[in-house]
Design an enzyme around this catalytic site. Structure first.
Site, PDB file in Angstrom:
ATOM      1  N   ARG A 149     -16.881  -5.179  -0.040  1.00  0.00           N
ATOM      2  CA  ARG A 149     -15.808  -4.189   0.143  1.00  0.00           C
ATOM      3  C   ARG A 149     -14.745  -4.693   1.114  1.00  0.00           C
ATOM      4  NH1 ARG A 149     -15.319   1.277   3.181  1.00  0.00           N
ATOM      5  NH2 ARG A 149     -14.162   2.629   1.750  1.00  0.00           N
ATOM      6  N   ILE A 185      -9.031   3.919  -0.589  1.00  0.00           N
ATOM      7  CA  ILE A 185     -10.234   3.329  -1.172  1.00  0.00           C
ATOM      8  C   ILE A 185     -11.364   4.305  -0.895  1.00  0.00           C
ATOM      9  CG2 ILE A 185     -10.567   1.917   0.913  1.00  0.00           C
ATOM     10  CD1 ILE A 185     -12.067  -0.115  -0.806  1.00  0.00           C
ATOM     11  N   SER A 186     -12.063   4.727  -1.930  1.00  0.00           N
ATOM     12  CA  SER A 186     -13.096   5.754  -1.782  1.00  0.00           C
ATOM     13  C   SER A 186     -14.251   5.255  -0.928  1.00  0.00           C
ATOM     14  CB  SER A 186     -13.634   6.174  -3.155  1.00  0.00           C
ATOM     15  OG  SER A 186     -12.616   6.736  -3.931  1.00  0.00           O
ATOM     16  N   GLN A 187     -14.960   6.203  -0.326  1.00  0.00           N
ATOM     17  CA  GLN A 187     -16.124   5.813   0.467  1.00  0.00           C
ATOM     18  C   GLN A 187     -17.186   5.223  -0.454  1.00  0.00           C
ATOM     19  OE1 GLN A 187     -16.529  10.120   1.573  1.00  0.00           O
ATOM     20  NE2 GLN A 187     -18.673   9.523   1.807  1.00  0.00           N
TER      21      GLN A 187
END
Length: 220
Positions: free
Chosen positions: A41, A67-69
């Site tokens: 990530r 950016i999503s968790q």
């Protein structure tokens, strides 16, 4: 995850914590966990927030997007139930992190975004990771990619008031779409839509919070 540099003794521990956090939030599918272990990530987070890339939280990226968790990425991917022969459409490339995860699981991934800058930056990371099965395009995701339809799986990473009918039409019989649905950024539900021969089956999965799905192309 890839090593972040020689002599970084914290990498293994950080990776272990990262995977533990995913499991603790309900990401249990072995293929999904393996994909998320492979895709770093940190490669998708730049600037001031780079040092927080391995925390289970959403982070700002360019063009006013996020950016999503990781746990939400994992749960959405798990709910999509991607097979190795599947062709997947992702609406909302963003950082490219979700598309890279999907590319480890599917035969081919088409990912679209309304922001040219995001697509360009994501493509650079895809190349660095040697992920040739991702095709990224700048286009209005509300209308999908009719020329490439139908799709086995569709993943929408922005919230719509209702599942967009053009995307529903591009789903194969037996196909699955995961989409956040809600009229505001405070009240949204993640929905799994399965296309049947007789129509569509809708299943509410969990509350979520995503940026809105916007028609048209962005300025960047």
């Amino acid at each position: 995850m890839n090593d972040l540099g020689a002599g970084d003794e914290g990498t293994a521990e950080r990776q272990m914590r990262f995977l533990y956090a995913l499991r603790s939030k309900g990401v249990t599918d072995a293929r999904v966990l393996s994909a998320m272990e492979r895709i770093d990530r940190g490669l998708f987070v730049r600037g001031l927030f780079a040092e927080r890339a391995y925390e289970d939280m959403p982070l700002p990226i360019a063009c006013g997007q996020t950016i999503s968790q990781p746990s939400v990425v994992g749960l959405m991917t798990q709910s999509l139930n991607v097979g190795p022969r599947d062709t997947v459409l992702e609406v909302g490339t963003g950082s490219g992190y979700q598309a890279a995860i999907l590319a480890c699981l599917a035969r081919r991934v088409y990912t679209v975004d309304r922001h040219r800058r995001l697509v360009r930056e994501a493509e650079a990371v895809f190349r660095s990771l040697s992920l040739p099965n991702i095709i990224a395009q700048t286009t209005d995701g509300c209308y999908g990619l009719p020329d490439q339809a139908p799709f086995d799986r569709i993943l929408v990473t922005a919230a719509a008031e209702d599942p967009p009918s053009p995307l529903l039409a591009q789903l194969k019989i037996g196909g699955i779409m995961i989409v956040p649905v809600g009229q505001s950024d405070a009240v949204q539900s993640l929905i799994r839509v399965t296309r049947l021969t007789t129509g569509f089956d809708y299943e509410e999965l969990r509350p979520v919070r995503f940026v809105p799905l916007v028609e048209g192309l962005g300025q960047e």
